[in-house]
Design an enzyme around this catalytic site. Structure first.
Site, short mmCIF file in Angstrom:
data_model
loop_
_atom_site.label_atom_id
_atom_site.label_comp_id
_atom_site.label_asym_id
_atom_site.label_seq_id
_atom_site.Cartn_x
_atom_site.Cartn_y
_atom_site.Cartn_z
N ASP A 289 -9.39 1.04 -25.14
CA ASP A 289 -9.99 0.92 -23.82
C ASP A 289 -10.10 2.26 -23.09
OD1 ASP A 289 -10.12 -1.75 -24.24
OD2 ASP A 289 -8.48 -2.26 -22.89
N ARG B 24 -2.76 -8.28 -20.85
CA ARG B 24 -3.66 -7.97 -21.97
C ARG B 24 -3.09 -6.92 -22.91
NH1 ARG B 24 -7.22 -4.34 -21.56
NH2 ARG B 24 -9.00 -5.44 -22.42
N GLU C 255 0.87 -6.03 7.27
CA GLU C 255 1.53 -5.58 8.52
C GLU C 255 2.97 -5.14 8.28
OE1 GLU C 255 -0.03 -9.51 9.87
OE2 GLU C 255 -0.63 -8.37 8.12
N PRO D 248 0.81 -1.22 0.00
CA PRO D 248 0.00 0.00 0.00
C PRO D 248 0.85 1.27 0.00
CG PRO D 248 -0.51 -1.40 1.92
CD PRO D 248 0.56 -2.09 1.15
CL1 6GU Z 1 -0.26 -3.72 -3.24
N1 6GU Z 1 -1.09 -4.43 -0.83
C1 6GU Z 1 -1.93 -4.35 0.21
N2 6GU Z 1 -1.72 -5.14 1.27
N3 6GU Z 1 -2.97 -3.53 0.26
C2 6GU Z 1 -3.16 -2.78 -0.83
C3 6GU Z 1 -2.34 -2.81 -1.95
C4 6GU Z 1 -1.28 -3.66 -1.93
N4 6GU Z 1 -2.80 -1.92 -2.84
C5 6GU Z 1 -3.87 -1.38 -2.29
N5 6GU Z 1 -4.10 -1.86 -1.07
#
Ligand code: 6GU
Length: 242
Positions: A168, A153, A115, A88
């Site tokens: 697209d 794709r 985590e 994230p």
């Molecule tokens: Cl790549 N990993 C995690 N754990 N949560 C996420 C993410 C990735 N992308 C958005 N939320």
């Protein structure tokens, strides 16, 4: 293209890669995917992949050794291979990033755990970090599937010649126009007249205008980045005023 995925949950990748365009792309040897279980790269009796965070705190942190050893065992000696940590904290994934990744012959994806992953993996092993959006997943597996599907794709031959991924949504920077199929009238709801006209120039104009209207209504911020002609800009301005 060859893709290696490092994960603690290899079974999660069974079904996406055995269905649809993916299965076909693999069968036609346009792409190959190897899933590696990070646990296979441990040496202790309990196959330990995580440990308590130094300094204390909740949750476990993925240990560096199995991840380094897994990457080192699959990475070719030479060449620039993207080694991507799904987290994230990464840069926000987009069609543009997918296009950039699709130009490489190989990708290595590491599925992190929400985590945490030992910071030395970030500092000394990976060369890219990707997030798929501002929300929390328990691990990077679903994110890796999103990235792989978007990239695959785009590879030549994967979609077949009849459809171009360049049409697209998001590729031209606009959302797609509305689509209709038969019947021409369903429960009293008619397909727009212009689509039945057979006039290709008019149809093309209508679709383009609809794409702009739709983008303006739903994702106005995309229009600021889109590559619009002077005529299109004027249409946007006119629509904004009405
Ligand atoms: Cl790549 N990993 C995690 N754990 N949560 C996420 C993410 C990735 N992308 C958005 N939320």
């Amino acid at each position: 293209m060859h893709i290696d995925i490092l994960t603690l949950f290899p079974q999660m990748f069974d079904s996406p890669f055995s269905t649809g365009i993916f299965k076909r792309a693999i069968e036609r040897k346009l792409v190959s995917v190897n899933i590696h279980n990070i646990r296979d790269y441990t040496h202790d009796k309990h196959h330990t992949v995580d440990d308590y965070p130094y300094g204390g705190g909740a949750g476990m942190v993925l240990k560096p050794e199995p991840i380094f050893e897994a990457v080192e065992s699959i990475k070719p000696e030479s060449g620039e291979v993207p080694i991507i940590l799904l987290t994230p904290q990464g840069r926000l994934f987009s069609q543009q990033i997918a296009l950039e990744l699709s130009k490489h012959g190989r990708l290595i994806l590491i599925c992190g755990r929400y985590e945490g992953v030992d910071e030395r993996v970030r500092s000394y092993l990976v060369n890219d970090e990707i997030s798929i959006g501002d929300y929390v997943l328990s691990g990077g597996e679903l994110a890796a599937m999103v990235v792989v599907e978007t990239v695959v794709r785009l590879l030549p031959g994967v979609l077949g010649s009849e459809v171009s991924p360049l049409d697209d949504s998001h590729v031209a920077g606009l959302l797609e126009y509305p689509q209709y199929t038969r019947p021409a009238v369903y429960r009293g709801w008619s397909v727009p007249e212009v689509l039945l006209s057979g006039n290709h120039a008019q149809i093309s104009n209508w679709r383009h205008e609809q794409a702009i209207i739709r983008t303006l209504e739903r994702r106005p911020e995309l229009l600021d980045k889109a590559n619009l002609s002077e005529e299109e800009r004027q249409l946007v301005n006119k629509l904004k005023q009405s």
